[in-house]
Design a protein around this motif. Structure first.
Motif, mmCIF file in Angstrom:
data_model
loop_
_atom_site.group_PDB
_atom_site.id
_atom_site.type_symbol
_atom_site.label_atom_id
_atom_site.label_comp_id
_atom_site.label_asym_id
_atom_site.label_seq_id
_atom_site.Cartn_x
_atom_site.Cartn_y
_atom_site.Cartn_z
ATOM 1 N N PRO A 4 3.544 5.182 18.415
ATOM 2 C CA PRO A 4 4.191 5.178 17.101
ATOM 3 C C PRO A 4 3.739 3.958 16.310
ATOM 4 O O PRO A 4 3.576 2.875 16.872
ATOM 5 C CB PRO A 4 5.685 5.115 17.423
ATOM 6 N N TYR A 5 3.528 4.139 15.018
ATOM 7 C CA TYR A 5 3.007 3.057 14.184
ATOM 8 C C TYR A 5 3.675 3.128 12.809
ATOM 9 O O TYR A 5 3.719 4.197 12.207
ATOM 10 C CB TYR A 5 1.487 3.202 14.031
ATOM 11 N N THR A 6 4.209 2.005 12.330
ATOM 12 C CA THR A 6 4.915 1.977 11.048
ATOM 13 C C THR A 6 4.260 0.968 10.110
ATOM 14 O O THR A 6 4.100 -0.199 10.461
ATOM 15 C CB THR A 6 6.402 1.611 11.243
ATOM 16 N N LEU A 7 3.894 1.445 8.934
ATOM 17 C CA LEU A 7 3.356 0.571 7.887
ATOM 18 C C LEU A 7 4.395 0.481 6.775
ATOM 19 O O LEU A 7 4.842 1.497 6.258
ATOM 20 C CB LEU A 7 2.054 1.137 7.335
ATOM 21 N N ILE A 8 4.780 -0.741 6.437
ATOM 22 C CA ILE A 8 5.722 -0.949 5.340
ATOM 23 C C ILE A 8 4.966 -1.637 4.207
ATOM 24 O O ILE A 8 4.438 -2.734 4.381
ATOM 25 C CB ILE A 8 6.925 -1.811 5.779
ATOM 26 N N VAL A 9 4.876 -0.948 3.076
ATOM 27 C CA VAL A 9 4.203 -1.502 1.896
ATOM 28 C C VAL A 9 5.294 -1.939 0.925
ATOM 29 O O VAL A 9 6.109 -1.127 0.485
ATOM 30 C CB VAL A 9 3.267 -0.468 1.246
ATOM 31 N N THR A 10 5.332 -3.242 0.634
ATOM 32 C CA THR A 10 6.342 -3.774 -0.279
ATOM 33 C C THR A 10 5.761 -3.867 -1.684
ATOM 34 O O THR A 10 4.541 -3.843 -1.874
ATOM 35 C CB THR A 10 6.806 -5.171 0.176
ATOM 36 N N ALA A 11 6.659 -3.974 -2.672
ATOM 37 C CA ALA A 11 6.208 -4.126 -4.063
ATOM 38 C C ALA A 11 5.442 -5.428 -4.187
ATOM 39 O O ALA A 11 5.739 -6.418 -3.517
ATOM 40 C CB ALA A 11 7.407 -4.108 -4.999
ATOM 41 N N SER A 12 4.443 -5.423 -5.026
ATOM 42 C CA SER A 12 3.602 -6.613 -5.213
ATOM 43 C C SER A 12 4.424 -7.773 -5.742
ATOM 44 O O SER A 12 5.310 -7.601 -6.581
ATOM 45 C CB SER A 12 2.465 -6.300 -6.178
ATOM 46 N N ASN A 13 4.139 -8.985 -5.242
ATOM 47 C CA ASN A 13 4.841 -10.187 -5.705
ATOM 48 C C ASN A 13 4.222 -10.752 -6.976
ATOM 49 O O ASN A 13 4.730 -11.700 -7.553
ATOM 50 C CB ASN A 13 4.806 -11.263 -4.604
ATOM 51 N N THR A 14 3.113 -10.176 -7.417
ATOM 52 C CA THR A 14 2.428 -10.682 -8.606
ATOM 53 C C THR A 14 2.978 -9.996 -9.851
ATOM 54 O O THR A 14 3.038 -8.771 -9.919
ATOM 55 C CB THR A 14 0.911 -10.404 -8.497
ATOM 56 N N ALA A 15 3.371 -10.795 -10.847
ATOM 57 C CA ALA A 15 3.886 -10.227 -12.098
ATOM 58 C C ALA A 15 2.754 -9.517 -12.830
ATOM 59 O O ALA A 15 1.606 -9.951 -12.782
ATOM 60 C CB ALA A 15 4.465 -11.326 -12.960
ATOM 61 N N PHE A 31 3.008 -3.073 10.737
ATOM 62 C CA PHE A 31 3.158 -4.339 10.037
ATOM 63 C C PHE A 31 3.598 -4.080 8.597
ATOM 64 O O PHE A 31 3.641 -2.938 8.137
ATOM 65 C CB PHE A 31 1.857 -5.153 10.063
ATOM 66 N N THR A 32 3.923 -5.175 7.901
ATOM 67 C CA THR A 32 4.348 -5.120 6.501
ATOM 68 C C THR A 32 3.292 -5.793 5.642
ATOM 69 O O THR A 32 2.779 -6.864 5.998
ATOM 70 C CB THR A 32 5.704 -5.834 6.325
ATOM 71 N N VAL A 33 2.959 -5.163 4.524
ATOM 72 C CA VAL A 33 1.956 -5.710 3.613
ATOM 73 C C VAL A 33 2.406 -5.447 2.177
ATOM 74 O O VAL A 33 3.054 -4.438 1.898
ATOM 75 C CB VAL A 33 0.565 -5.077 3.888
ATOM 76 N N ALA A 34 2.082 -6.378 1.276
ATOM 77 C CA ALA A 34 2.417 -6.201 -0.144
ATOM 78 C C ALA A 34 1.385 -5.292 -0.799
ATOM 79 O O ALA A 34 0.193 -5.340 -0.468
ATOM 80 C CB ALA A 34 2.457 -7.549 -0.842
ATOM 81 N N ALA A 35 1.837 -4.446 -1.685
ATOM 82 C CA ALA A 35 0.921 -3.591 -2.448
ATOM 83 C C ALA A 35 -0.090 -4.475 -3.176
ATOM 84 O O ALA A 35 0.253 -5.543 -3.673
ATOM 85 C CB ALA A 35 1.704 -2.746 -3.446
ATOM 86 N N GLY A 36 -1.346 -4.038 -3.176
ATOM 87 C CA GLY A 36 -2.395 -4.809 -3.820
ATOM 88 C C GLY A 36 -3.069 -5.808 -2.909
ATOM 89 O O GLY A 36 -4.005 -6.489 -3.319
ATOM 90 N N THR A 37 -2.612 -5.914 -1.640
ATOM 91 C CA THR A 37 -3.210 -6.838 -0.680
ATOM 92 C C THR A 37 -4.223 -6.104 0.190
ATOM 93 O O THR A 37 -3.903 -5.053 0.765
ATOM 94 C CB THR A 37 -2.129 -7.475 0.228
ATOM 95 N N GLU A 38 -5.421 -6.627 0.311
ATOM 96 C CA GLU A 38 -6.471 -5.972 1.099
ATOM 97 C C GLU A 38 -6.131 -6.032 2.584
ATOM 98 O O GLU A 38 -5.629 -7.032 3.085
ATOM 99 C CB GLU A 38 -7.821 -6.642 0.846
ATOM 100 N N VAL A 39 -6.420 -4.922 3.293
ATOM 101 C CA VAL A 39 -6.095 -4.787 4.715
ATOM 102 C C VAL A 39 -7.365 -4.440 5.492
ATOM 103 O O VAL A 39 -8.176 -3.635 5.034
ATOM 104 C CB VAL A 39 -5.041 -3.671 4.922
ATOM 105 N N SER A 40 -7.522 -5.038 6.686
ATOM 106 C CA SER A 40 -8.608 -4.671 7.587
ATOM 107 C C SER A 40 -8.182 -4.982 9.021
ATOM 108 O O SER A 40 -8.049 -6.148 9.399
ATOM 109 C CB SER A 40 -9.889 -5.424 7.247
ATOM 110 N N VAL A 41 -7.911 -3.942 9.800
ATOM 111 C CA VAL A 41 -7.470 -4.089 11.185
ATOM 112 C C VAL A 41 -8.193 -3.054 12.033
ATOM 113 O O VAL A 41 -8.305 -1.889 11.641
ATOM 114 C CB VAL A 41 -5.937 -3.866 11.325
ATOM 115 N N SER A 42 -8.678 -3.464 13.227
ATOM 116 C CA SER A 42 -9.308 -2.528 14.163
ATOM 117 C C SER A 42 -8.398 -2.331 15.371
ATOM 118 O O SER A 42 -7.661 -3.238 15.761
ATOM 119 C CB SER A 42 -10.664 -3.072 14.629
ATOM 120 N N TYR A 43 -8.469 -1.133 15.970
ATOM 121 C CA TYR A 43 -7.606 -0.787 17.096
ATOM 122 C C TYR A 43 -8.442 -0.289 18.269
ATOM 123 O O TYR A 43 -9.434 0.420 18.087
ATOM 124 C CB TYR A 43 -6.605 0.298 16.707
ATOM 125 N N THR A 44 -8.000 -0.644 19.480
ATOM 126 C CA THR A 44 -8.607 -0.127 20.701
ATOM 127 C C THR A 44 -7.494 0.206 21.685
ATOM 128 O O THR A 44 -6.357 -0.240 21.533
ATOM 129 C CB THR A 44 -9.559 -1.149 21.354
#
Length: 203
Positions: free
Chosen positions: A168-179, A84-97
């Motif tokens: 295979p697993y891809t994490l995309i971290v984008t630049a934060s949208n907060t100034a 998945f894609t997430v912005a830098a500075g955003t909290e993440v919590s995901v579980s896998y089975t």
């Protein structure tokens, strides 16, 4: 009585090459095939040898039942099992089975992670490639550095008897949208002409 005659007479309708192919390709149902044909093979001296071969083939199917059985599943719909894609500075919590709880590798499951874990995130405490001994894997934290991070995830047991496919697993971290904003503002100062002055600020 001749064994060939007995087999041809009692199971004339069975295509033996096709049946053997089914046994080899579908190893798990071998025990039911043995039960259905036990009456015929038990009378033959070859029966004991055939039963031991069938038992060995059945064991091969049982050893790796998790492999290819079910896909990786994620607890968060916004974070699919491929990444998945997430912005830098955003909290993440995901579980896998892998599969349902009843069929997940047990006892003492482990997960092997390869690739680069994004800074600020961890897989059940693992911040670098390696193995962690947990049944359910959890990705958590707050990513700090933008980039594309390619990883692989694999579940298994501590005794290496069972293992899942490698996902295979891809994490995309984008630049934060907060100034950026100042957390420490520089203070006004009065100094004589020509004197040095220092301002302190933090963002």
């Amino acid at each position: 009585m001749n064994l060939n005659f007995l087999l041809n007479r009692r199971v004339r309708w069975i295509n033996f090459p096709g049946a053997m192919l089914m046994v080899l390709l579908q190893r798990t149902p071998v025990l039911s095939v043995v039960a259905a044909t036990e009456e015929i093979i038990i009378a033959s001296p070859v029966g004991a040898v055939l039963k031991s071969v069938v038992a060995a083939v059945a064991a091969l199917g049982a050893i790796n039942t998790v492999v290819g059985a079910t896909p990786l599943t994620a607890s968060n719909q916004a974070a699919p099992a491929t990444g998945f894609t997430v912005a830098a500075g955003t909290e993440v919590s995901v579980s896998y089975t892998v599969g349902a709880e009843a069929t997940a590798p047990d006892p003492t499951a482990k997960w092997t992670i390869t690739g680069v874990v994004p800074p600020g995130l961890n897989f059940s405490g693992l911040t670098a490639p390696g193995t962690v001994n947990v049944k359910f894997l959890t990705l958590s934290g707050t990513p700090t550095t933008a980039g594309t991070y390619d990883l692989t995830l694999q579940a298994g047991t501590a005794d290496n008897r069972f293992s899942s496919d490698i996902f295979p697993y891809t994490l995309i971290v984008t630049a934060s949208n907060t100034a950026p904003s100042f957390t420490t503002q520089p203070s006004s100062q009065t100094v004589a002409a020509g004197a040095a002055v220092t301002f302190t600020a933090a963002a």
